[in-house]
Design an enzyme around this catalytic site. Structure first.
Site, short mmCIF file in Angstrom:
data_model
loop_
_atom_site.label_atom_id
_atom_site.label_comp_id
_atom_site.label_asym_id
_atom_site.label_seq_id
_atom_site.Cartn_x
_atom_site.Cartn_y
_atom_site.Cartn_z
CE LYS A 23 -1.67 1.49 4.11
NZ LYS A 23 -1.35 2.87 4.47
CG ASN A 24 2.27 2.63 3.52
OD1 ASN A 24 1.13 3.04 3.24
ND2 ASN A 24 2.61 2.27 4.75
NE ARG A 94 -0.04 11.06 7.70
CZ ARG A 94 0.10 12.23 8.30
NH1 ARG A 94 -0.94 12.89 8.70
NH2 ARG A 94 1.31 12.73 8.51
CB CYS A 118 -4.81 5.69 10.36
SG CYS A 118 -5.40 4.13 9.74
CG ASP A 309 2.90 0.43 9.66
OD1 ASP A 309 2.52 1.32 10.42
OD2 ASP A 309 3.23 0.65 8.48
N1 EPU Z 1 5.37 13.75 12.27
C1 EPU Z 1 5.20 15.04 12.73
N2 EPU Z 1 5.32 16.06 11.84
C2 EPU Z 1 5.58 15.85 10.52
C3 EPU Z 1 5.76 14.54 10.05
C4 EPU Z 1 5.65 13.49 10.97
O1 EPU Z 1 4.98 15.26 13.91
O2 EPU Z 1 5.67 16.83 9.76
C5 EPU Z 1 5.29 12.63 13.23
C6 EPU Z 1 4.14 11.67 12.96
O3 EPU Z 1 2.95 12.12 13.54
C7 EPU Z 1 4.66 10.40 13.58
C8 EPU Z 1 6.17 10.46 13.31
O4 EPU Z 1 6.46 11.84 13.07
O5 EPU Z 1 4.42 10.39 14.95
C9 EPU Z 1 6.64 9.66 12.10
O6 EPU Z 1 5.78 9.94 11.02
P1 EPU Z 1 6.09 9.68 9.49
O7 EPU Z 1 5.90 10.98 8.80
O8 EPU Z 1 7.37 8.96 9.32
O9 EPU Z 1 4.90 8.69 9.15
P2 EPU Z 1 3.96 8.83 7.90
O10 EPU Z 1 4.78 9.21 6.75
O11 EPU Z 1 2.78 9.63 8.25
C10 EPU Z 1 4.22 6.41 6.97
C11 EPU Z 1 3.29 5.30 6.63
C12 EPU Z 1 2.78 4.67 7.92
C13 EPU Z 1 3.98 4.13 8.67
C14 EPU Z 1 5.00 5.26 8.94
C15 EPU Z 1 6.28 4.76 9.54
C16 EPU Z 1 2.30 5.93 4.55
C17 EPU Z 1 1.10 6.39 3.83
N3 EPU Z 1 2.18 5.81 5.85
O12 EPU Z 1 3.47 7.34 7.74
O13 EPU Z 1 1.94 3.60 7.56
O14 EPU Z 1 3.56 3.60 9.91
O15 EPU Z 1 5.33 5.92 7.70
O16 EPU Z 1 6.96 3.95 8.65
O17 EPU Z 1 3.33 5.67 3.94
C18 EPU Z 1 0.04 2.20 7.76
O18 EPU Z 1 0.31 1.73 6.65
O19 EPU Z 1 -0.83 1.69 8.52
C19 EPU Z 1 0.76 3.37 8.24
C20 EPU Z 1 0.34 4.10 9.26
#
Ligand code: EPU
Length: 441
Positions: A23-24, A94, A118, A309
Site C-alpha cells: 500500500k505504502n 492521509r 488513520c 505497523d
Molecule cells: N510527524 C510530525 N510532523 C511531521 C511529520 C511526521 O509530527 O511533519 C510525526 C508523525 O505524527 C509520527 C512520526 O512523526 O508520529 C513519524 O511519522 P512519518 O511521517 O514517518 O509517518 P507517515 O509518513 O505519516 C508512513 C506510513 C505509515 C507508517 C509510517 C512509519 C504511509 C502512507 N504511511 O506514515 O503507515 O507507519 O510511515 O513507517 O506511507 C500504515 O500503513 O498503517 C501506516 C500508518
C-alpha cells in the site's frame, strides 16, 4: 454495504498466502505518476480502499486511471485540470497532501486540505511544510477552510534537514525536488524500503536521485517518461499480519513473494519466540507453530528497527505466549486503539509507565512535556480468548482485531471492515483459503 466480519475462531490456520503489492508504495507511485508525461503502467497495485479512493481523487482532478488487469493500473496525468483537492475526497486518505508535488509541478500553485487518514495520533505535517518552505515554496494555511495554499515563487532548490525523519515527508520533498533547475538536498531522511522502491520507479523514468549518508540529493532531471511498466514491491506489513497469525493460531503458513532484506528485524525477533521460521525457497518463507511461544518485548522504531505497523500483530502473538511481554511504541502516539477491544475478548493487557530519559528525542512524534502519553502496554500471555463484538478504529489495529477473533472461541463480530480493507487486499478470501471461518455481513 456490509461493513462487519462474522468470524468463528479457534482453528489453526494453514496454507499459503500470496502477498499483495505494498500500500505504502502503491499510493506514492500513483501520485508521482501525475508528474510523468504520457501513460504510466504500474503492476502489483493492490485493489484496496485507499488505492480506490486515491484513484477517484486523481480522476476528480482530471487525470485518467484505469485497472487493465487485476492489479495493473494505467495512469495518465496529462489532462490534470484542477489545482484544488476536494475537501471530502481528500480527507479520506492521509497521503492526499502528497498531491502538493504534481499540482505544483503542473500549475505552480495549489490548494490542498489538511490530511485525513488513520487516527493514530495527532499526525501533524509541520516538518513537511517547513521543508516545502525551506525549498522556496510559499505556503499559507487558512484555519477557517482547513486548506493549505502553496505557490512556487522560484523553482525549488537548496537544503532541508528533517529534525526527526518522516517517511511520507521524505517522499514528498523528493518529488518536489524533481522540479528543481539546480539541486535539492534532503537530510536526516527516513530509510524505509518503500522509499527506495519509489526512488527506483522515479529513476527508471529519468529522475536523477542519489542517496548517501542519510541524505537524498535530487538534481535537475529531464521530463519524466516511463520506458517500461513498473512492478511495486510486496507488502511486508501484510506478511507480518499472516506470519503472526500462523504461529498464534498453532498453524503453518507459507508466505511470499518477499525479499528477506525487507523483513530482517521481524525474522530475528520471530525466531526469538521459538516460532518456526523457514526460508523454503527464493522469496518464500514458512512460519509455523512448533511448541510453546516465548514472550519477547519490543520497542518500535523506524527502519531498520521493528516497525510501528507491526506492533498490533505482535500483541496478538504475545497473547498466546508464555509469560508477560511489553510493547513500547515510539513512532506514533495513540497506536493502541486495539487494547480496549481485545479486553472484550478476555485479553489481559494494561498500560504501564516506563521512564524515558529524553522523551523529546526518544519519541518520533512531537512530544509535549506536560501531556500524558500512553506509549507502553504489558500483555499477559496464554490468554483464553472468547467471542465478542469488536470495533475497528484504525487500519493495523483492525487487522489485529480480526486476527484475535480468529483465535477466540465462538463467533465474534468485527465492525469496521472497510477500515481494515483500506490496506488489506482480499482479506476474507485469503483467510478462508487458510481454513479460517470468516464472512462479510
Ligand atoms: N510527524 C510530525 N510532523 C511531521 C511529520 C511526521 O509530527 O511533519 C510525526 C508523525 O505524527 C509520527 C512520526 O512523526 O508520529 C513519524 O511519522 P512519518 O511521517 O514517518 O509517518 P507517515 O509518513 O505519516 C508512513 C506510513 C505509515 C507508517 C509510517 C512509519 C504511509 C502512507 N504511511 O506514515 O503507515 O507507519 O510511515 O513507517 O506511507 C500504515 O500503513 O498503517 C501506516 C500508518
Amino acid at each position: 454495504m456490509p461493513d462487519s466480519y462474522l468470524i468463528k475462531g479457534g482453528k489453526p490456520l494453514k496454507g499459503e498466502v500470496v502477498l499483495s503489492g505494498a500500500k505504502n508504495v502503491a499510493l506514492k507511485t500513483i501520485i508521482a505518476a501525475l508528474m510523468f508525461k504520457g501513460n504510466v503502467v504500474l503492476k502489483n497495485i493492490p485493489r484496496i480502499n485507499d488505492v480506490l479512493d486515491l484513484i477517484e481523487l486523481i480522476k476528480s482532478l482530471g487525470a485518467k486511471a484505469e485497472f487493465k488487469e487485476k492489479n495493473t493500473l494505467v495512469i495518465n496525468g496529462d489532462g490534470l485540470k484542477s489545482n484544488r483537492v476536494d475537501l471530502i475526497n481528500g480527507s479520506k486518505i492521509r497521503v492526499s497532501f502528497m498531491l502538493f508535488a504534481p499540482l505544483l509541478n503542473r500549475f505552480g500553485e495549489c490548494f490542498v486540505p489538511n490530511p485525513g487518514g488513520c487516527r493514530i495520533g495527532a499526525r501533524p505535517i509541520d516538518r513537511i511544510i517547513n521543508g516545502l518552505v525551506a525549498l522556496g515554496i510559499k505556503v499559507d494555511y487558512d484555519t477557517e477552510t482547513g486548506y493549505y495554499h502553496a505557490k512556487i515563487i522560484n523553482k525549488p532548490k537548496g537544503k532541508y534537514r528533517f529534525e526527526k525523519p518522516s517517511h511520507t515527508g521524505t517522499e514528498l520533498l523528493m518529488m518536489i525536488g524533481l522540479m528543481t533547475d539546480d539541486k535539492v538536498e534532503i537530510d536526516n531522511i527516513a530509510n524505509e524500503p518503500e522509499i527506495d522502491d519509489l526512488i527506483l520507479y522515479l529513476s527508471s523514468a529519468g529522475a536523477k536521485i542519489s542517496e548517501e549518508n542519510n541524505k537524498v540529493i535530487i538534481s535537475k532531471s529531464i521530463e519524466l517518461k516511463q520506458k517500461e511498466a513498473f512492478t511495486i514491491m510486496s507488502d511486508r506489513n501484510e506478511l507480518v499480519t499472516y506470519a503472526t497469525l500462523a504461529v498464534a493460531s498453532g498453524g503453518d503458513i507459507a508466505i511470499g513473494p518477499i525479499d528477506e532484506s525487507l523483513i530482517t528485524s521481524f525474522l530475528e525477533i520471530m525466531k526469538e519466540t521459538g516460532a518456526g521460521v523457514e526460508n523454503i525457497s527464493n522469496y518464500k518463507y514458512r512460519f509455523f507453530y512448533q511448541g510453546e511461544i516465548k514472550s519477547v518485548d519490543i520497542e518500535t522504531s523506524p527502519h531498520p528497527g521493528f516497525m510501528t505497523d507491526w506492533q498490533p500483530s505482535w500483541a496478538i502473538l504475545m497473547l498466546m505466549a508464555n509469560g508477560s511481554s511489553v510493547i513500547h511504541e515510539r513512532v506514533f502516539e495513540n497506536r493502541f486503539s486495539y487494547v480496549e477491544e481485545l479486553k472484550k475478548l478476555g485479553a489481559k493487557i494494561d498500560f504501564v509507565d516506563v521512564a524515558v530519559e529524553n522523551p523529546g528525542i526518544f519519541y518520533h512524534f512531537n512530544h509535549e512535556k506536560d501531556k500524558n502519553y500512553q506509549q507502553t502496554i504489558k500483555i499477559q500471555g496464554k490468554s483464553e480468548l472468547h467471542n465478542a463484538i469488536l470495533n475497528i478504529a484504525d487500519l493495523r489495529a483492525g487487522a489485529a482485531l480480526a486476527c484475535a477473533a480468529l483465535l477466540a472461541t465462538g463467533e465474534s463480530v468485527v465492525n469496521g471492515a472497510s477500515i481494515l480493507e483500506r490496506g488489506y487486499e482480499d482479506f476474507v478470501g485469503k483467510v478462508k483459503k487458510l481454513g479460517g471461518e470468516i464472512k462479510k455481513v
